[in-house]
Design a protein around this motif. Structure first.
Motif, PDB file in Angstrom:
ATOM      1  N   GLY A  63      -3.376 -16.669  -1.780  1.00 30.85           N
ATOM      2  CA  GLY A  63      -4.845 -16.177  -1.947  1.00 30.85           C
ATOM      3  C   GLY A  63      -5.491 -15.949  -3.256  1.00 30.85           C
ATOM      4  N   TRP A  64      -4.883 -16.517  -4.380  1.00 31.85           N
ATOM      5  CA  TRP A  64      -5.363 -16.066  -5.590  1.00 31.85           C
ATOM      6  C   TRP A  64      -5.770 -17.456  -6.466  1.00 31.85           C
ATOM      7  N   ASN A  90      -3.297  -9.047  -0.708  1.00 34.86           N
ATOM      8  CA  ASN A  90      -3.415  -7.748  -1.015  1.00 34.86           C
ATOM      9  C   ASN A  90      -2.193  -7.131  -1.878  1.00 34.86           C
ATOM     10  N   VAL A  91      -1.142  -7.736  -1.735  1.00 39.29           N
ATOM     11  CA  VAL A  91       0.130  -7.497  -2.111  1.00 39.29           C
ATOM     12  C   VAL A  91       0.106  -7.616  -3.777  1.00 39.29           C
ATOM     13  N   LEU A 176       1.859   5.724  -2.614  1.00 38.23           N
ATOM     14  CA  LEU A 176       0.753   5.015  -3.297  1.00 38.23           C
ATOM     15  C   LEU A 176       0.487   3.645  -2.832  1.00 38.23           C
ATOM     16  N   VAL A 177       1.298   3.038  -2.472  1.00 38.58           N
ATOM     17  CA  VAL A 177       1.253   1.502  -1.820  1.00 38.58           C
ATOM     18  C   VAL A 177       0.113   1.765  -0.754  1.00 38.58           C
ATOM     19  N   LYS A 178       0.390   2.756   0.103  1.00 40.34           N
ATOM     20  CA  LYS A 178      -0.630   2.903   1.320  1.00 40.34           C
ATOM     21  C   LYS A 178      -1.971   3.152   0.883  1.00 40.34           C
ATOM     22  N   THR A 184      -7.902  -1.501  -0.675  1.00 38.58           N
ATOM     23  CA  THR A 184      -7.849  -3.033  -1.057  1.00 38.58           C
ATOM     24  C   THR A 184      -8.980  -3.670  -0.874  1.00 38.58           C
ATOM     25  N   ASP A 185     -10.020  -3.326  -0.042  1.00 42.44           N
ATOM     26  CA  ASP A 185     -11.249  -4.064   0.111  1.00 42.44           C
ATOM     27  C   ASP A 185     -12.098  -3.973  -1.191  1.00 42.44           C
ATOM     28  N   ALA A 186     -11.757  -2.813  -1.911  1.00 46.00           N
ATOM     29  CA  ALA A 186     -12.771  -2.561  -2.902  1.00 46.00           C
ATOM     30  C   ALA A 186     -12.103  -3.476  -4.427  1.00 46.00           C
TER      31      ALA A 186
END
Length: 199
Positions: A63-64, A90-91, A176-178, A184-186
């Motif tokens: 995805g990058w 996201n990861v 923090l991962v949560k 993540t959308d931001a």
């Protein structure tokens, strides 16, 4: 809320046990920062690495990669393509954010980011390149089934040897991962132009 948090911790522990024997686990978790949630996600999405012909194909699937637009005879990138697997996007995005945190030691990934910003690249764009760099490095590690070698990475990038002993991988706090997952959308990347993967 305490009951939900306790249940979440138990699920993370079960996840850690489930991935413990997978051959990719020690490779993925040799990166400077790790989380069982990230590792499990990457293992599930990647599957058999042999289905990717090269790092560029792998990076795109993660995805990058840049979205390319054409106007007349001009071809240019306009931002981050929305194809690829959102989970791994996201990861790698979350890993990039945490690797830039002041509480995390300096790594070649942060130095790569700082180098791009010093050139005048927007910080958000540089984070996108950093996530892409993580994808490229991860592909090389899984292709050779060798753990992350920071000294070799520094040498390949033309960076100086680190002073003192290289510290072990840092475990990202689950809470923090949560939080990063919720936000993540931001985390959007714009003007994502290609950067030499060997840099």
């Amino acid at each position: 809320l305490p009951i939900l948090e306790e249940a979440r911790k138990e699920l993370v522990e079960q996840l850690s046990r489930a991935i413990a024997s997978h051959p990719y686990t020690p490779i993925i978790e040799s990166l400077p920062i790790k989380s069982p949630i990230w590792t499990a996600t990457l293992i599930a999405v990647i599957g058999n690495l042999d289905r990717f012909q090269n790092y560029a194909e792998f990076k795109a699937y993660m995805g990058w990669y840049p979205k390319v637009a054409q106007s007349g005879t001009s071809v240019y990138s306009t931002g981050l393509a929305k194809h690829g697997v959102r989970l791994t996007r996201n990861v790698l995005g979350q890993m990039s954010v945490l690797l830039l945190a002041p509480t995390i030691r300096t790594t070649p990934f942060r130095e790569f980011y700082e180098k791009l910003v010093a050139r005048g690249m927007k910080p958000a764009t540089a984070k996108g390149h950093m996530a892409g760099k993580l994808a490229v490095v991860l592909y090389g590690m899984l292709k050779t089934m060798k753990p992350y070698d920071e000294r070799k990475h520094r040498k390949d990038m033309g960076l100086p040897e680190p002073e003192g002993v290289i510290l072990n991988t840092v475990e990202a706090p689950d809470d923090l991962v949560k939080v990063l997952d919720d936000e993540t959308d931001a985390f959007e990347i714009t003007d994502l132009d290609d950067v030499d993967p060997s840099e």
